[in-house]
Design an enzyme around this catalytic site. Structure first.
Site, mmCIF file in Angstrom:
data_model
loop_
_atom_site.group_PDB
_atom_site.id
_atom_site.type_symbol
_atom_site.label_atom_id
_atom_site.label_comp_id
_atom_site.label_asym_id
_atom_site.label_seq_id
_atom_site.Cartn_x
_atom_site.Cartn_y
_atom_site.Cartn_z
ATOM 1 N N ASP A 165 0.804 -1.006 -0.227
ATOM 2 C CA ASP A 165 0.309 -0.188 -0.311
ATOM 3 C C ASP A 165 0.762 1.438 0.275
ATOM 4 O O ASP A 165 -0.200 2.238 0.538
ATOM 5 C CB ASP A 165 -0.734 -0.078 1.485
ATOM 6 C CG ASP A 165 -0.516 0.131 2.603
ATOM 7 O OD1 ASP A 165 0.984 0.134 2.928
ATOM 8 O OD2 ASP A 165 -0.871 0.512 3.677
ATOM 9 N N GLU A 218 3.292 2.249 2.040
ATOM 10 C CA GLU A 218 3.957 2.112 3.665
ATOM 11 C C GLU A 218 5.347 2.178 3.398
ATOM 12 O O GLU A 218 5.748 0.805 2.716
ATOM 13 C CB GLU A 218 3.132 1.191 5.206
ATOM 14 C CG GLU A 218 1.763 2.211 5.229
ATOM 15 C CD GLU A 218 1.416 1.611 6.408
ATOM 16 O OE1 GLU A 218 1.908 0.474 6.641
ATOM 17 O OE2 GLU A 218 0.450 1.783 6.702
ATOM 18 N N HIS A 243 19.553 26.366 1.484
ATOM 19 C CA HIS A 243 18.792 27.335 0.736
ATOM 20 C C HIS A 243 19.084 28.805 1.423
ATOM 21 O O HIS A 243 19.059 29.555 0.677
ATOM 22 C CB HIS A 243 17.525 26.995 -0.039
ATOM 23 C CG HIS A 243 16.542 27.753 -0.962
ATOM 24 N ND1 HIS A 243 17.367 27.859 -2.276
ATOM 25 C CD2 HIS A 243 15.545 29.075 -0.872
ATOM 26 C CE1 HIS A 243 16.500 29.672 -2.977
ATOM 27 N NE2 HIS A 243 15.829 29.028 -1.888
ATOM 28 N N LYS A 278 15.991 40.759 -12.248
ATOM 29 C CA LYS A 278 15.413 40.643 -13.162
ATOM 30 C C LYS A 278 13.454 41.062 -12.378
ATOM 31 O O LYS A 278 13.973 40.643 -11.474
ATOM 32 C CB LYS A 278 15.081 38.621 -13.162
ATOM 33 C CG LYS A 278 13.875 38.178 -13.846
ATOM 34 C CD LYS A 278 13.888 36.580 -13.543
ATOM 35 C CE LYS A 278 13.693 36.408 -12.639
ATOM 36 N NZ LYS A 278 13.987 34.378 -11.846
ATOM 37 N N ARG A 312 9.175 41.609 -13.630
ATOM 38 C CA ARG A 312 8.400 41.312 -14.279
ATOM 39 C C ARG A 312 7.623 42.931 -14.351
ATOM 40 O O ARG A 312 6.887 42.776 -12.678
ATOM 41 C CB ARG A 312 7.589 40.439 -14.012
ATOM 42 C CG ARG A 312 6.279 39.900 -15.178
ATOM 43 C CD ARG A 312 6.012 38.647 -14.309
ATOM 44 N NE ARG A 312 6.363 37.127 -14.385
ATOM 45 C CZ ARG A 312 6.712 36.489 -15.499
ATOM 46 N NH1 ARG A 312 6.314 36.920 -17.166
ATOM 47 N NH2 ARG A 312 7.401 35.685 -15.525
ATOM 48 N N ASP A 346 24.819 29.784 -7.839
ATOM 49 C CA ASP A 346 23.799 29.415 -7.628
ATOM 50 C C ASP A 346 23.700 27.807 -6.648
ATOM 51 O O ASP A 346 24.282 27.329 -6.962
ATOM 52 C CB ASP A 346 22.875 28.805 -8.581
ATOM 53 C CG ASP A 346 20.935 29.027 -8.743
ATOM 54 O OD1 ASP A 346 21.182 30.236 -6.782
ATOM 55 O OD2 ASP A 346 20.208 30.112 -8.803
ATOM 56 N N ALA A 387 15.244 25.971 -14.196
ATOM 57 C CA ALA A 387 15.853 25.710 -15.023
ATOM 58 C C ALA A 387 15.688 26.706 -15.898
ATOM 59 O O ALA A 387 16.749 27.209 -16.336
ATOM 60 C CB ALA A 387 17.073 24.595 -15.599
ATOM 61 N N THR A 398 15.413 30.276 -14.704
ATOM 62 C CA THR A 398 15.818 31.647 -14.053
ATOM 63 C C THR A 398 17.643 31.283 -15.052
ATOM 64 O O THR A 398 17.789 32.005 -15.575
ATOM 65 C CB THR A 398 15.869 31.618 -12.861
ATOM 66 O OG1 THR A 398 15.164 31.410 -12.161
ATOM 67 C CG2 THR A 398 17.133 32.413 -12.486
#
Length: 310
Positions: free
Chosen positions: A34, A36, A127, A189, A191, A215, A221, A223
């Protein structure tokens, strides 16, 4: 000292064990019909210093659950100390409330790992550095920069400039540029309005130069590819990208193949799928030796930070 692994990146764990000159710990890590997760440790760990190598990469939830179950199994088998070695810490981008009524999942995952029984955590290129504070146990956040920098030095790129693909990565790119003693450029960058094309403003001189984009991870990918195209339009001779974690979700590999990028260099914190392995533009560096040395130092109670100091 013993090293175990789940199914996330067994090749990396095996390489770490080889560098440490110890056998990889035997464990049965699978699942029931199932779905698990099922874990059984197949050797004695009582009183041992145990490391579980398991990045929480895709499938993130399965790999995270394997990690938690392995930690719990080792704790109940009376391991003396359990270190969760998570080269890639998934959910790290959810480190704050970006909008109303959203979770801080990076904190939730930290709580789960701690509650499962981990005594300390070893990870690479988080990060966001503040995620270390989400844990109530010691965290060693090490860096792949010695591996990436070493490759850049060996390649001896001509007329080099380090480029941050966005404003958020400026600190990381500046540190690399300082070590290489080269110039820094930044891509801003924006918008202007919803559903309008992004405007890429490049701060710094890139015409006729070899650009190295830095980075911590490559996900879709988009950016990186947009940044490479903008740099080539501004006259860049070559564009290379260096990143620690090759998340490569969706059409990332195909996007890289058809982009203006000359090469993308990543590490093996996350295993590449078949498409990534076959790509002519993707090259992998191993962090197994660096992780192995860090694990040895943790086990011997030696300094880890001295690995990254001049």
């Amino acid at each position: 000292m013993m090293v175990f692994t789940g199914n996330a990146n067994p090749a990396l764990a095996a390489a770490i064990a080889r560098y440490l000159h110890i056998p990889l710990g035997r464990a049965d890590v699978g699942e029931f019909s199932d779905g698990e997760v099922f874990v059984e440790i197949l050797e004695n760990v009582r009183g041992k210093d145990v490391f579980v190598v398991q990045p929480t990469c895709a499938p993130a939830n399965d790999n995270l659950m394997e990690l938690l179950a392995m930690i719990d199994a080792l704790k109940r088998a009376s391991a003396n100390r359990i270190t969760a070695a998570v080269p890639y810490y998934g959910y790290a981008r959810q480190d704050r409330k970006s909008r109303a009524r959203t979770p801080i999942t990076a904190k939730l995952v930290a709580d789960l790992i701690t509650t499962a029984g981990a005594d300390r955590v070893l990870t690479m290129d988080l990060h966001a550095d503040q995620i270390q504070g989400f844990f109530d146990v010691p965290v060693d956040n090490i860096y792949a920069s010695p591996i990436l920098l070493g490759d850049i030095w060996r390649r001896n790129y001509e007329n080099l400039v380090v480029v941050s693909p966005d404003v958020g990565g400026v600190v990381r790119a500046r540190a690399i540029a300082k070590r290489l003693e080269v110039d820094l450029a930044i891509i801003d960058k924006r918008r202007p309005r919803p559903n309008e094309a992004q405007v890429m403003n490049i701060i710094g001189e890139v015409s006729g130069r070899t650009c190295v984009l830095m980075d911590d991870m490559v996900d879709t990918a988009k950016t990186l590819c947009e940044a490479a195209a903008a740099l080539k339009r501004r006259g860049a001779a070559k564009v290379y990208a260096y990143a620690t974690h090759p998340v490569f979700s969706g059409e990332a590999v195909a996007r890289i193949e058809s982009s203006a990028l000359d090469e993308v260099v990543v590490t093996d914190t996350i295993p590449l799928d078949e498409a990534g392995q076959k790509s002519s533009k993707i090259r992998t560096l191993s962090v197994a030796e660096l992780l192995a040395e860090t694990i040895r130092r943790i086990s011997d109670e030696d300094s880890v930070s001295s690995l990254f100091m001049e």
